[in-house]
Scaffold this active site. Structure first.
Site, PDB file in Angstrom:
ATOM      1  N   ASP A   1       0.864  -1.313   0.046  1.00 17.00           N
ATOM      2  CA  ASP A   1       0.060  -0.108  -0.144  1.00 17.00           C
ATOM      3  C   ASP A   1       0.907   1.323   0.132  1.00 17.00           C
ATOM      4  OD1 ASP A   1       1.053  -0.248   2.542  1.00 17.00           O
ATOM      5  OD2 ASP A   1      -1.033  -1.134   3.495  1.00 17.00           O
TER       6      ASP A   1
ATOM      7  N   ASN B   1      -7.801  -3.270  14.281  1.00 15.76           N
ATOM      8  CA  ASN B   1      -9.570  -3.341  13.771  1.00 15.76           C
ATOM      9  C   ASN B   1      -9.475  -4.441  12.766  1.00 15.76           C
ATOM     10  OD1 ASN B   1      -8.328  -2.343  11.357  1.00 15.76           O
ATOM     11  ND2 ASN B   1      -9.428  -0.468  11.346  1.00 15.76           N
TER      12      ASN B   1
ATOM     13  N   HIS C   1      -7.432  -5.005   9.852  1.00 13.59           N
ATOM     14  CA  HIS C   1      -7.115  -4.662   8.527  1.00 13.59           C
ATOM     15  C   HIS C   1      -5.887  -5.439   8.125  1.00 13.59           C
ATOM     16  CE1 HIS C   1      -5.015  -0.874  10.150  1.00 13.59           C
ATOM     17  NE2 HIS C   1      -4.285  -1.594   9.513  1.00 13.59           N
TER      18      HIS C   1
ATOM     19  N   GLU D   1      -9.637  -1.822   5.272  1.00  9.71           N
ATOM     20  CA  GLU D   1     -10.405  -1.419   6.588  1.00  9.71           C
ATOM     21  C   GLU D   1     -11.608  -2.400   6.750  1.00  9.71           C
ATOM     22  OE1 GLU D   1      -8.714   0.123   8.552  1.00  9.71           O
ATOM     23  OE2 GLU D   1      -8.369   2.275   7.986  1.00  9.71           O
TER      24      GLU D   1
END
Length: 257
Positions: free
Chosen positions: A64, A133, A135, A140
């Site tokens: 990313d 979370n 990811h 996400e």
């Protein structure tokens, strides 16, 4: 998934480096998917310590990149990959690709990136961390489980977690380009690393919870060759922790899980 529970970041780094070096020596790993963040750093350092000339021939693709940060910005993932991977492993910079978060047409850049990975023969081993979370990459919660490389809006929680790398939390970009979950599943092999109690709940949800877009890392339950390497703190909420330890103690040659 194969679940390996080890004592420390240093031991995890040596284990991950061993997986990569073995794959390189056997001719199984030619293209490496590289991640940023703190989780894989020990692997990169161990690889540098055990460097062999064959490593210099690897091609690498980053997971990313932030949108809007120039490549020479020290916070850009291109800069981080240059420092932690390209330089440490003595890779040819021409063989290390990172999505261009400053491209005029972000959708076209994502299509180009997918095509470049395909042209390279795909990713042989993808390194991953995991967010609190759940990811992986910057996928996400609510990300499509079949998603491809695309622009994505970062959650406030992710931006808060990443603010430690910036002098001003307000400077953390709001958008990114990320390989999709479907793209990650295309890798021939996946190695996810997690350390610390802050990751324990996300690890539990990914390994033992339902397959759900609310925990993007749970998509790895679908992968045929995924290994998860944890320290004791990250493994603390696993219901089958003792089973995973017993499996490793009694592993037979060629056994995956």
């Amino acid at each position: 998934m194969r679940v390996v529970i080890l004592d420390s970041a240093e031991v995890i780094g040596a284990y991950g480096a061993g997986v990569i070096l073995d794959g390189v020596r056997r001719g199984r790993i030619h293209t490496l998917g590289v991640a940023t963040g703190s989780s894989p750093l020990a692997i990169y350092r161990a690889l540098a310590d055990q460097w062999v000339p064959a490593l210099a021939h690897l091609k690498a693709f980053a997971l990313d990149e932030y949108v809007g940060l120039p490549a020479d910005d020290p916070h850009s993932y291109r800069s981080v990959i240059q420092q932690e991977v390209t330089d440490r492993l003595r890779l040819d910079p021409a063989n290390v690709q990172v999505p261009n978060g400053c491209a005029a047409d972000l959708d076209a850049e994502c299509e180009r990136y997918e095509a470049a990975m395909a042209e390279a023969g795909g990713v042989d081993l993808q390194l991953l961390g995991i967010g609190r979370n759940g990811h992986i990459g910057f996928n996400e919660p609510s990300s499509s489980l079949s998603s491809r490389t695309r622009p994505k809006t970062l959650m406030a929680a992710t931006r808060r977690d990443n603010a430690r790398f910036f002098a001003d939390p307000g400077d953390v970009p709001r958008h990114c380009l990320t390989q999709g979950l479907g793209t990650i599943l295309d890798a021939a092999e996946v190695l996810l690393v997690a350390q610390g109690s802050a990751k324990a709940e996300a690890v539990r949800a990914a390994l033992e919870g339902p397959l759900s877009s609310m925990c993007p890392a749970s998509v790895l339950q679908l992968h045929r060759r995924a290994t998860v390497v944890l320290d004791e703190e990250a493994a603390q909420h696993l219901a089958l922790r003792e089973y995973y330890l017993d499996t490793e103690r009694n592993r037979i040659e060629g056994m995956r899980a």
